[in-house]
Design a protein around this motif. Structure first.
Motif, PDB file in Angstrom:
ATOM      1  N   GLN A 179      41.517  43.186  40.902  1.00  0.00           N
ATOM      2  CA  GLN A 179      42.008  41.811  40.859  1.00  0.00           C
ATOM      3  C   GLN A 179      41.514  41.058  39.636  1.00  0.00           C
ATOM      4  O   GLN A 179      42.266  40.290  39.024  1.00  0.00           O
ATOM      5  CB  GLN A 179      41.604  41.061  42.132  1.00  0.00           C
ATOM      6  CG  GLN A 179      42.195  39.656  42.236  1.00  0.00           C
ATOM      7  CD  GLN A 179      43.723  39.647  42.247  1.00  0.00           C
ATOM      8  OE1 GLN A 179      44.356  40.499  42.889  1.00  0.00           O
ATOM      9  NE2 GLN A 179      44.324  38.697  41.530  1.00  0.00           N
ATOM     10  N   HIS A 180      40.255  41.284  39.223  1.00  0.00           N
ATOM     11  CA  HIS A 180      39.758  40.555  38.055  1.00  0.00           C
ATOM     12  C   HIS A 180      40.494  40.967  36.783  1.00  0.00           C
ATOM     13  O   HIS A 180      40.690  40.154  35.877  1.00  0.00           O
ATOM     14  CB  HIS A 180      38.241  40.756  37.894  1.00  0.00           C
ATOM     15  CG  HIS A 180      37.845  42.137  37.455  1.00  0.00           C
ATOM     16  ND1 HIS A 180      37.696  43.177  38.333  1.00  0.00           N
ATOM     17  CD2 HIS A 180      37.572  42.645  36.226  1.00  0.00           C
ATOM     18  CE1 HIS A 180      37.343  44.265  37.678  1.00  0.00           C
ATOM     19  NE2 HIS A 180      37.268  43.975  36.395  1.00  0.00           N
ATOM     20  N   VAL A 181      40.935  42.226  36.714  1.00  0.00           N
ATOM     21  CA  VAL A 181      41.723  42.683  35.565  1.00  0.00           C
ATOM     22  C   VAL A 181      43.101  42.034  35.587  1.00  0.00           C
ATOM     23  O   VAL A 181      43.599  41.574  34.559  1.00  0.00           O
ATOM     24  CB  VAL A 181      41.837  44.218  35.570  1.00  0.00           C
ATOM     25  CG1 VAL A 181      42.756  44.692  34.438  1.00  0.00           C
ATOM     26  CG2 VAL A 181      40.463  44.864  35.448  1.00  0.00           C
ATOM     27  N   LEU A 182      43.702  41.988  36.760  1.00  0.00           N
ATOM     28  CA  LEU A 182      45.019  41.357  36.882  1.00  0.00           C
ATOM     29  C   LEU A 182      44.952  39.892  36.466  1.00  0.00           C
ATOM     30  O   LEU A 182      45.865  39.379  35.794  1.00  0.00           O
ATOM     31  CB  LEU A 182      45.521  41.482  38.324  1.00  0.00           C
ATOM     32  CG  LEU A 182      46.991  41.129  38.560  1.00  0.00           C
ATOM     33  CD1 LEU A 182      47.901  42.139  37.866  1.00  0.00           C
ATOM     34  CD2 LEU A 182      47.300  41.095  40.055  1.00  0.00           C
ATOM     35  N   ASP A 183      43.872  39.208  36.825  1.00  0.00           N
ATOM     36  CA  ASP A 183      43.717  37.799  36.447  1.00  0.00           C
ATOM     37  C   ASP A 183      43.636  37.646  34.930  1.00  0.00           C
ATOM     38  O   ASP A 183      44.233  36.717  34.360  1.00  0.00           O
ATOM     39  CB  ASP A 183      42.454  37.221  37.098  1.00  0.00           C
ATOM     40  CG  ASP A 183      42.571  37.110  38.607  1.00  0.00           C
ATOM     41  OD1 ASP A 183      43.706  37.129  39.113  1.00  0.00           O
ATOM     42  OD2 ASP A 183      41.518  37.016  39.272  1.00  0.00           O
ATOM     43  N   VAL A 184      42.910  38.539  34.266  1.00  0.00           N
ATOM     44  CA  VAL A 184      42.811  38.479  32.806  1.00  0.00           C
ATOM     45  C   VAL A 184      44.166  38.772  32.169  1.00  0.00           C
ATOM     46  O   VAL A 184      44.579  38.101  31.217  1.00  0.00           O
ATOM     47  CB  VAL A 184      41.743  39.459  32.292  1.00  0.00           C
ATOM     48  CG1 VAL A 184      41.785  39.564  30.759  1.00  0.00           C
ATOM     49  CG2 VAL A 184      40.360  39.032  32.742  1.00  0.00           C
ATOM     50  N   LEU A 185      44.873  39.767  32.680  1.00  0.00           N
ATOM     51  CA  LEU A 185      46.189  40.095  32.140  1.00  0.00           C
ATOM     52  C   LEU A 185      47.170  38.941  32.336  1.00  0.00           C
ATOM     53  O   LEU A 185      48.033  38.691  31.485  1.00  0.00           O
ATOM     54  CB  LEU A 185      46.730  41.363  32.794  1.00  0.00           C
ATOM     55  CG  LEU A 185      45.977  42.659  32.436  1.00  0.00           C
ATOM     56  CD1 LEU A 185      46.476  43.811  33.292  1.00  0.00           C
ATOM     57  CD2 LEU A 185      46.152  42.990  30.960  1.00  0.00           C
ATOM     58  N   ALA A 186      47.034  38.218  33.438  1.00  0.00           N
ATOM     59  CA  ALA A 186      47.912  37.072  33.680  1.00  0.00           C
ATOM     60  C   ALA A 186      47.680  35.973  32.654  1.00  0.00           C
ATOM     61  O   ALA A 186      48.601  35.222  32.309  1.00  0.00           O
ATOM     62  CB  ALA A 186      47.693  36.534  35.093  1.00  0.00           C
ATOM     63  N   ALA A 187      46.447  35.859  32.155  1.00  0.00           N
ATOM     64  CA  ALA A 187      46.115  34.824  31.170  1.00  0.00           C
ATOM     65  C   ALA A 187      46.154  35.347  29.731  1.00  0.00           C
ATOM     66  O   ALA A 187      45.802  34.619  28.801  1.00  0.00           O
ATOM     67  CB  ALA A 187      44.719  34.268  31.472  1.00  0.00           C
ATOM     68  N   SER A 188      46.579  36.579  29.536  1.00  0.00           N
ATOM     69  CA  SER A 188      46.555  37.207  28.210  1.00  0.00           C
ATOM     70  C   SER A 188      47.371  36.422  27.189  1.00  0.00           C
ATOM     71  O   SER A 188      48.482  35.969  27.463  1.00  0.00           O
ATOM     72  CB  SER A 188      47.110  38.629  28.298  1.00  0.00           C
ATOM     73  OG  SER A 188      47.302  39.186  27.014  1.00  0.00           O
ATOM     74  N   ARG A 189      46.804  36.305  25.980  1.00  0.00           N
ATOM     75  CA  ARG A 189      47.512  35.643  24.876  1.00  0.00           C
ATOM     76  C   ARG A 189      48.201  36.657  23.964  1.00  0.00           C
ATOM     77  O   ARG A 189      48.804  36.277  22.958  1.00  0.00           O
ATOM     78  CB  ARG A 189      46.518  34.820  24.055  1.00  0.00           C
ATOM     79  CG  ARG A 189      45.905  33.643  24.820  1.00  0.00           C
ATOM     80  CD  ARG A 189      44.959  32.863  23.916  1.00  0.00           C
ATOM     81  NE  ARG A 189      45.667  32.345  22.735  1.00  0.00           N
ATOM     82  CZ  ARG A 189      45.057  31.935  21.626  1.00  0.00           C
ATOM     83  NH1 ARG A 189      43.735  32.017  21.536  1.00  0.00           N
ATOM     84  NH2 ARG A 189      45.758  31.474  20.615  1.00  0.00           N
TER      85      ARG A 189
END
Length: 451
Positions: A179-189
């Motif tokens: 889940q923490h990876v998915l959260d980072v990918l969701a905010a990816s620039r």
């Protein structure tokens, strides 16, 4: 006359090579066997769990067949035991007739260019471990705040990395990605990804299914320069190319003819391009690259034509290398354990009795997951041929449990793995995400098994 005790075999490593070794040992009828598959992690399956990209559900299905092997009553999964730390080669020699090292190739090869160690320049292995939820990976390791990223490499791992960067978080939501990876990918620039290959499309090591997956991205345009895939159909290069390479070229040529559709992200496949320097003072701010060509004698040479890519992150994916195992012969040149038909050889070229190898540590980081099956079977044939001598050399091995109890390790078993498996399924249900969501670190794994 009573039958002899089982031939006791320790397999070091529970990835495909290790489990296929156990499979080959239990499928034969020449010897009664008892196999301990030993791993430093409490989770089996090696790169199937921690190396295959989360969206490759079909390949991850290999774990179902590997699971069957671990459930054989003649096979025992022994987790939490690290070779070289908890147990030595001598320890194993006391408890087993034979040891098969199947530890894989766990480190990335380096580019060998200036600036490679700047923050923001990392091994693809680190990124893969992070998005696959390896417990050694730092949870906050990546933030993906760069708009442009360069991935250096022309193999399937490089394609996996590009695909994960290019997909939207919604496309990965149903996978087992933490889940923490998915959260980072969701905010990816990240908006643009450069995939750099030093040689041409016919030399790339992509497999066609992996390449096609890249072309089906809903969130990114894949751009190929027509001049880089314009190969003379009657030329020697194409005539002597392997069938797989010709398939790749056909796919790439089709992509070169289609215009970008204006998707949120863009992937540029750049062949005949090599990095010469990672730029930046305190962190990566760019990547200098140079065009390449084939020179005299078939050597790759630079053209002298350079440019700077405005990348804030560089991921190298140019191959894996094995690491030495304590007390086991190792060839620094090939980064493998020297062997003859799977039998470990010492520095003088003599067979080391009772020691064997399988998988990448045996042959180098080549082949696909299935390659390990025939590779392991070949090693097991040699081991079984040696069985009479192995029994004679070690007629009464010390009980393995006694050796493990003295190791200082917190030993886990298959039941503990099933508890982790159940915890990941429960987490997926709670988050309303697919069949499982990986637990993110050591603390969570230990909590799942009550350690």
């Amino acid at each position: 006359m009573s039958s002899p005790d089982p031939l006791r075999v320790a397999v070091i490593g529970s990835g495909p090579a290790g489990i296929y070794t156990a499979d080959a040992l239990t499928r034969q009828n020449r010897e009664d066997v008892a196999v301990d598959v030993v791993d430093r992690l409490p989770t089996p399956y090696g790169l199937v769990r921690y190396g295959v990209a989360p969206d490759h559900l079909k390949i991850k299905g290999v774990a179902r067949s590997l699971r069957r092997v671990l459930e054989d009553p003649r096979v025992r999964f022994v987790g939490g035991v690290e070779f070289g730390r908890h147990v030595t080669r001598d320890d194993l020699a006391r408890a087993y007739h034979a040891v098969v090292y199947a530890t894989g190739a766990s480190v990335d090869r380096r580019l060998g260019i200036p600036g490679e160690d700047l923050p923001g320049s990392v091994a693809a292995t680190d990124f893969v471990n992070w998005y696959c939820g390896h417990p050694d990976a730092e949870v906050a390791r990546f933030v993906l705040d760069a708009e442009e990223v360069a991935v250096v490499g022309a193999g399937n791992v490089a394609l996996d990395v590009v695909r994960v960067l290019a997909k939207s978080a919604d496309e990965l939501r149903a996978t087992d990605i933490p889940q923490h990876v998915l959260d980072v990918l969701a905010a990816s620039r990240v908006r643009r990804i450069h995939l750099l290959a030093r040689r041409g499309p016919l030399e790339a090591r992509f497999t066609a299914p992996e390449l096609r997956d890249l072309g089906e991205l809903a969130n990114a345009d894949v751009v190929v320069r027509p001049d880089q895939v314009d190969v003379d159909p009657a030329g020697e290069e194409l005539l002597h190319a392997a069938r797989a390479a010709r398939t790749n070229l056909r796919i790439l040529a089709e992509w070169a003819r289609r215009p970008p559709a204006g998707r949120p992200r863009r992937v540029d496949l750049r062949f005949w391009t090599r990095p010469t320097a990672v730029l930046g003072a305190d962190r990566v701010t760019g990547l200098r690259v140079e065009g390449t060509r084939i020179g005299d004698g078939g050597r790759l040479v630079g053209t002298g034509v350079e440019e700077v890519l405005d990348t804030g992150m560089v991921l190298r994916s140019i191959g894996y290398a094995g690491v030495p195992l304590a007390g086991v012969p190792f060839d620094e040149a090939t980064r493998t354990v020297p062997h003859a038909d799977g039998r470990v050889l010492d520095a003088a070229g003599a067979v080391v009795p009772g020691d064997y190898v399988a998988g990448w540590i045996k042959r180098g980081a080549t082949g696909v997951i299935g390659t390990n099956k025939s590779d392991a079977a070949a090693t097991v044939r040699a081991l079984l041929d040696d069985a009479p001598a192995l029994r004679a050399a070690r007629p009464a091995p010390e009980p393995a449990d006694r050796v493990l109890a003295a190791s200082g390790a917190t030993v886990t078993d298959y039941a503990d793995w099933l508890a982790i498996d159940a915890a990941e399924a429960e987490q997926a249900s709670r988050l309303e995400r697919g069949e499982r969501v990986k637990l993110p670190g050591w603390a969570e794994l230990r909590a799942a098994i009550g350690r």
